[in-house]
Design a protein around this motif. Structure first.
Motif, PDB file in Angstrom:
ATOM      1  N   GLN A  89      89.954 -96.727 -22.611  1.00  0.00           N
ATOM      2  CA  GLN A  89      88.948 -96.018 -23.399  1.00  0.00           C
ATOM      3  C   GLN A  89      88.355 -96.945 -24.463  1.00  0.00           C
ATOM      4  O   GLN A  89      87.189 -96.826 -24.828  1.00  0.00           O
ATOM      5  N   LYS A  92      85.909 -96.087 -27.435  1.00  0.00           N
ATOM      6  CA  LYS A  92      84.592 -95.447 -27.257  1.00  0.00           C
ATOM      7  C   LYS A  92      84.615 -94.042 -27.822  1.00  0.00           C
ATOM      8  O   LYS A  92      85.636 -93.362 -27.760  1.00  0.00           O
ATOM      9  N   THR A 118      82.033 -88.858 -22.949  1.00  0.00           N
ATOM     10  CA  THR A 118      82.099 -90.172 -23.615  1.00  0.00           C
ATOM     11  C   THR A 118      80.694 -90.669 -23.924  1.00  0.00           C
ATOM     12  O   THR A 118      79.787 -90.572 -23.087  1.00  0.00           O
ATOM     13  N   GLU A 120      78.478 -93.734 -24.240  1.00  0.00           N
ATOM     14  CA  GLU A 120      78.316 -95.166 -23.945  1.00  0.00           C
ATOM     15  C   GLU A 120      77.048 -95.647 -24.638  1.00  0.00           C
ATOM     16  O   GLU A 120      76.258 -94.835 -25.127  1.00  0.00           O
ATOM     17  N   THR A 121      76.832 -96.985 -24.643  1.00  0.00           N
ATOM     18  CA  THR A 121      75.629 -97.495 -25.321  1.00  0.00           C
ATOM     19  C   THR A 121      74.355 -96.989 -24.635  1.00  0.00           C
ATOM     20  O   THR A 121      73.332 -96.788 -25.282  1.00  0.00           O
TER      21      THR A 121
END
Ligand code: SF4
Length: 257
Positions: A89, A92, A118, A120-121
């Protein structure tokens, strides 16, 4: 009708099995199998970690369980999986852990549960934790994954990019990550096919007629036979066998996902 994603997967394997398992809630006496128990403990421990951010809370949950004897699936392996999850992970951001969802397909309401979300960018990924044997698993076609994705797109829009699968490998005590993406066409085809299957499920439920699919009796191999084989093999003694070999699990009957 209300369709729960676990029931639907079982219904597609065999309508009679879905009837025994979820309509009647029949579970073999003697408690959950170690496979089911192990999966749910790992799941709950990771949920605990996601909620408190402290791995020791997850370990305390694992230690609080009365574990049946098992050579492989034991508290030590459950802790290894939690540690590996935390490492993968990699800090994140989790927007949530364990959340129910629903959407409509025609007049039917589909209900399910996300394991987490989650950030993410590049956008959002729906978490999925899997501890089942890889031999019985495919990511496509997979009704659960595509339903998680569809629900997330309806709720969070185009920033949702797919499913982030954590695949826990018991044999290797390892975890792999994989991102599964779906196109709009895949979702559309799934909706059309699934609607037909739900209409059939609805008819079975209304008429209380549940076809048997013997091809599914050993779907998971000789070591994991369908638990209802004795009931299907001798319908005349089925009621007596139900009382002797099974208990009614309210959890199975009322599961909300
Ligand atoms: S034993 Fe076979 S036919 Fe009977 S419920 Fe199970 S999968 Fe279906």
């Amino acid at each position: 009708m209300i369709v729960r994603s676990s029931n639907f997967a079982t219904f597609k394997e065999c309508p009679a099995k879905a009837h025994f398992m979820y309509e009647l809630g029949l579970a073999r006496s003697g408690g959950k199998s170690i496979d089911l128990l192990f999966g749910s403990i790992v799941h709950d421990a990771i949920d605990m970690y996601n909620k408190t951010g402290d791995i020791q809370d997850a370990f305390a949950l694992i230690d609080s369980i009365k574990w049946p004897p098992s050579t492989k699936k034991n508290p030590a392996l459950a802790k290894v999986f939690v540690r590996l999850y935390v490492r993968k992970q990699n800090g994140k951001k989790k927007l949530f852990s364990e959340r129910l969802f629903s959407f409509f397909l025609g007049q039917h309401e589909w209900r399910g549960r996300w394991d987490g979300l989650t950030l993410e960018t590049y956008g959002l990924l729906i978490d999925e934790l899997k501890t089942t044997n890889w031999r019985f698993f495919i990511s496509k076609p997979n009704d659960q994954f595509i339903s998680y994705y569809k629900a997330a797109r309806e709720r969070f829009g185009e920033q949702v990019h797919g499913i982030l699968l954590y695949d826990f490998d018991v044999a290797r005590a390892d975890v792999k990550q994989e991102v599964i993406r779906f196109t709009d066409d895949e979702v559309k085809v799934w909706e059309e096919e699934t609607l037909l299957e739900i209409d059939f499920y609805d008819r079975c439920q209304r008429n209380q007629v549940w076809p048997k699919r013997p091809a599914s009796c050993l779907l998971y191999g000789i070591n994991y036979p369908c638990p209802y084989i004795p009931l299907c093999q001798s319908p005349n003694t089925a009621e007596m066998l139900m009382r002797k070999m099974f208990v009614v699990s309210e959890e199975a009957r009322t599961l909300s996902w």
